[in-house]
Motif scaffolding. Sequence first.
Motif, mmCIF file in Angstrom:
data_model
loop_
_atom_site.group_PDB
_atom_site.id
_atom_site.type_symbol
_atom_site.label_atom_id
_atom_site.label_comp_id
_atom_site.label_asym_id
_atom_site.label_seq_id
_atom_site.Cartn_x
_atom_site.Cartn_y
_atom_site.Cartn_z
ATOM 1 N N THR A 9 0.817 -1.219 0.000
ATOM 2 C CA THR A 9 0.000 0.000 0.000
ATOM 3 C C THR A 9 0.849 1.266 0.000
ATOM 4 O O THR A 9 0.313 2.363 -0.035
ATOM 5 N N THR A 10 2.174 1.125 0.070
ATOM 6 C CA THR A 10 2.994 2.337 0.124
ATOM 7 C C THR A 10 3.066 2.989 -1.255
ATOM 8 O O THR A 10 2.827 2.363 -2.278
ATOM 9 N N ASN A 11 3.451 4.223 -1.217
ATOM 10 C CA ASN A 11 3.452 5.029 -2.426
ATOM 11 C C ASN A 11 4.619 4.646 -3.346
ATOM 12 O O ASN A 11 5.780 4.837 -3.016
ATOM 13 N N ARG A 12 4.276 4.096 -4.498
ATOM 14 C CA ARG A 12 5.266 3.628 -5.448
ATOM 15 C C ARG A 12 6.108 4.790 -6.007
ATOM 16 O O ARG A 12 7.317 4.662 -6.197
ATOM 17 N N ALA A 13 5.457 5.916 -6.239
ATOM 18 C CA ALA A 13 6.160 7.069 -6.818
ATOM 19 C C ALA A 13 7.287 7.527 -5.895
ATOM 20 O O ALA A 13 8.370 7.913 -6.350
ATOM 21 N N MET A 14 7.022 7.442 -4.589
ATOM 22 C CA MET A 14 8.033 7.876 -3.624
ATOM 23 C C MET A 14 9.261 6.971 -3.692
ATOM 24 O O MET A 14 10.399 7.434 -3.648
ATOM 25 N N ILE A 15 9.004 5.673 -3.824
ATOM 26 C CA ILE A 15 10.120 4.732 -3.916
ATOM 27 C C ILE A 15 10.920 5.004 -5.189
ATOM 28 O O ILE A 15 12.153 5.052 -5.174
ATOM 29 N N GLU A 16 10.198 5.235 -6.281
ATOM 30 C CA GLU A 16 10.902 5.457 -7.547
ATOM 31 C C GLU A 16 11.700 6.751 -7.526
ATOM 32 O O GLU A 16 12.811 6.820 -8.052
ATOM 33 N N ALA A 17 11.155 7.776 -6.888
ATOM 34 C CA ALA A 17 11.885 9.038 -6.775
ATOM 35 C C ALA A 17 13.176 8.838 -5.999
ATOM 36 O O ALA A 17 14.242 9.345 -6.374
ATOM 37 N N ALA A 18 13.091 8.070 -4.931
ATOM 38 C CA ALA A 18 14.282 7.805 -4.125
ATOM 39 C C ALA A 18 15.299 7.001 -4.924
ATOM 40 O O ALA A 18 16.509 7.225 -4.830
ATOM 41 N N GLN A 19 14.782 6.082 -5.760
ATOM 42 C CA GLN A 19 15.690 5.286 -6.592
ATOM 43 C C GLN A 19 16.439 6.179 -7.568
ATOM 44 O O GLN A 19 17.645 6.028 -7.777
ATOM 45 N N LEU A 20 15.710 7.146 -8.145
ATOM 46 C CA LEU A 20 16.338 8.068 -9.101
ATOM 47 C C LEU A 20 17.424 8.894 -8.419
ATOM 48 O O LEU A 20 18.429 9.237 -9.020
ATOM 49 N N ASP A 21 17.189 9.196 -7.147
ATOM 50 C CA ASP A 21 18.198 9.941 -6.394
ATOM 51 C C ASP A 21 19.386 9.079 -6.021
ATOM 52 O O ASP A 21 20.305 9.529 -5.347
ATOM 53 N N GLY A 22 19.331 7.813 -6.399
ATOM 54 C CA GLY A 22 20.463 6.929 -6.147
ATOM 55 C C GLY A 22 20.427 6.223 -4.817
ATOM 56 O O GLY A 22 21.441 5.662 -4.386
ATOM 57 N N ALA A 23 19.283 6.236 -4.114
ATOM 58 C CA ALA A 23 19.209 5.544 -2.827
ATOM 59 C C ALA A 23 19.168 4.031 -3.063
ATOM 60 O O ALA A 23 18.486 3.555 -3.959
ATOM 61 N N SER A 24 19.907 3.298 -2.261
ATOM 62 C CA SER A 24 19.888 1.842 -2.368
ATOM 63 C C SER A 24 18.570 1.318 -1.811
ATOM 64 O O SER A 24 17.880 2.010 -1.059
ATOM 65 N N SER A 25 18.208 0.096 -2.193
ATOM 66 C CA SER A 25 16.945 -0.458 -1.704
ATOM 67 C C SER A 25 16.970 -0.556 -0.178
ATOM 68 O O SER A 25 15.953 -0.392 0.486
ATOM 69 N N PHE A 26 18.153 -0.797 0.376
ATOM 70 C CA PHE A 26 18.279 -0.905 1.821
ATOM 71 C C PHE A 26 17.982 0.441 2.492
ATOM 72 O O PHE A 26 17.280 0.506 3.501
ATOM 73 N N ARG A 27 18.507 1.518 1.896
ATOM 74 C CA ARG A 27 18.250 2.852 2.465
ATOM 75 C C ARG A 27 16.782 3.226 2.334
ATOM 76 O O ARG A 27 16.203 3.824 3.241
ATOM 77 N N ILE A 28 16.187 2.870 1.195
ATOM 78 C CA ILE A 28 14.760 3.184 1.004
ATOM 79 C C ILE A 28 13.945 2.513 2.103
ATOM 80 O O ILE A 28 13.056 3.113 2.702
#
Lengths: 267, 304
Positions: free
Chosen positions: A154-173
């Motif tokens: 249920t979490t916001n997918r766009a937020m995860i993708e934005a963080a990915q674009l910023d280079g955050a690792s999946s662990f940091r997300i």
Amino acid sequence: MERTANYVILIVFALVILGPVGVILSLALGPESASVAREGRLFHWENFAEAWEVGRFGQYMATSVVVAVVVVIVAVTASILAGYALGTMRFRFADVIFYVFLLGIMVPTEAIIVPLYFDLRTIGLTNTVWGVAFPQIAMSIAFGTYWMRTYFRTTNRAMIEAAQLDGASSFRILWQILVPIGRPAILTLVLLVFMWTWNEFLVPLVMSPNGSVRTAPLGLAFFQGQYTQGTALLAAGAVMVALPVVALYIFLQRYFIKGMLQGAVRE
Amino acid sequence: MSDPVVGVTDRRASRRSGRSRAAWVPLAYLAPAALLYGAFLLFPLGRAAQFSFFEWDGLGQSTFVGFGNYIALVQDEQLREAFLHAFVLIFFYAVLPLAIGLLLAALLTRAQVRGLGFFRTIIFLPQVIAMVVVAVTWRQIYAPDGPLNGFLRAIGLGDLARPWLGDYTFTLPAVGLIGSWVSLGLVTVLLMAGMSRIPPELYESARIDGAGPFQEFFAITLPSVRGEITVALTLTIVAALKTFDLIYVTTSGGPGTSTTVPSYEVYRRAFQLGEVGAATAVGVALTIVVFAINFVVNRIGDKK
């Protein structure tokens, strides 16, 4: 008229529920013997101190705390990690893996306890905290993975993708974004796992036959067998065993009821 | 292992650098849970199936007996009795609380009363109290000179007073009522949650059509909470089938074998009688019954 009837029904059922609670409380606070009764005091708080010593409830509660802390930390952490993978990532066999975890929610402890005992005895884990904790960790992971997967979906997918674009690792997300905003879901899981572990009976009964890892509910059951005449101490012990979960329930009842209803699948 | 199945093909191409890494990422997150769950739940479940085909006393040599333990299970009168008792407990854990809960929830959801939140907190309390504590408490209540018999004598029904947990006829229902006491709150709160979601307009239009409270209940309320009834029944039936600590603490299956249940037989046979194979067969049979009941209840509940 209808209102009065409703109040009567409410009060009757509240009494039905609270009656037994009142019985055990009044026994726990009552006099231990006829000679003590003659002192004429209303509340006998010393029953708790005596049960703590005589019934060794201090020791059993300490064991319960250790087991509960181990189970909650390991099971909740593993569930968060697995729920994250199943809830946000796409990979082969994800559905199959999810259904295998889901199956574990329905498996009764009675089915696995016998082989668990003999196999863990072979590798020397019976009569240790781990022998009592591991089976409960596994059962809690079945529910916890299901629970955390539901939350992560249920979490916001766009937020995860934005963080990915910023280079955050999946662990940091996971740890810096999803876990902080998922605190209500995680807290509910912590409460449920703590309650189930604290109240569990069969696993600690079987896994520690020599009694070296005796949890509070077991201590109470054995105390009942030994002190058939000491009703006041037995009742005081019963109140102490129930108290940690009941106190948490009363403080956090909104979370608890919500969690019990949503997680209703487990039992 | 395998490539990640990424939904959009061109995205997969644009992530060429991360591709080899992405394959193991989900598996790494799954690993701790999968290992613990596999080792301490799935593996023992498989072992249980294996154990159930052997005759073993827990110490010496084991003998392969094929389906012998299962055949003995069906023929063993005491085990048949244990499963029968479990079904009697289903009435007390599931059916009775559902009947009372439906009535209670229907009244309370539409009632204009204060203190409903407090009531909800109270009625749910038995769910969080350890079953051992519940059992110890009710043993006191049911004791020969306990509060229940005292109450019966006080209101002039002293003839009904009896040792509730030492009576061949009354012990199983007495234990069952403890289960009803525990289940009632969960069932009622679940049903109240479901009923509060029914739009009031439905009732208004029913009233205009001249429906009485009973017609309203059967035409609107009951069908609307079908899902909640399914969940409530699943939970309480499984709880009834898994009753162990309550029996262990209140009666140990007695008097005689009048309150023994499958889960208690698993424990007794494996750890007191040294019939490990037979005990696991009971455990496996119990699992199959639990799965079957889940399946049937949910199948019926899903039909709209």
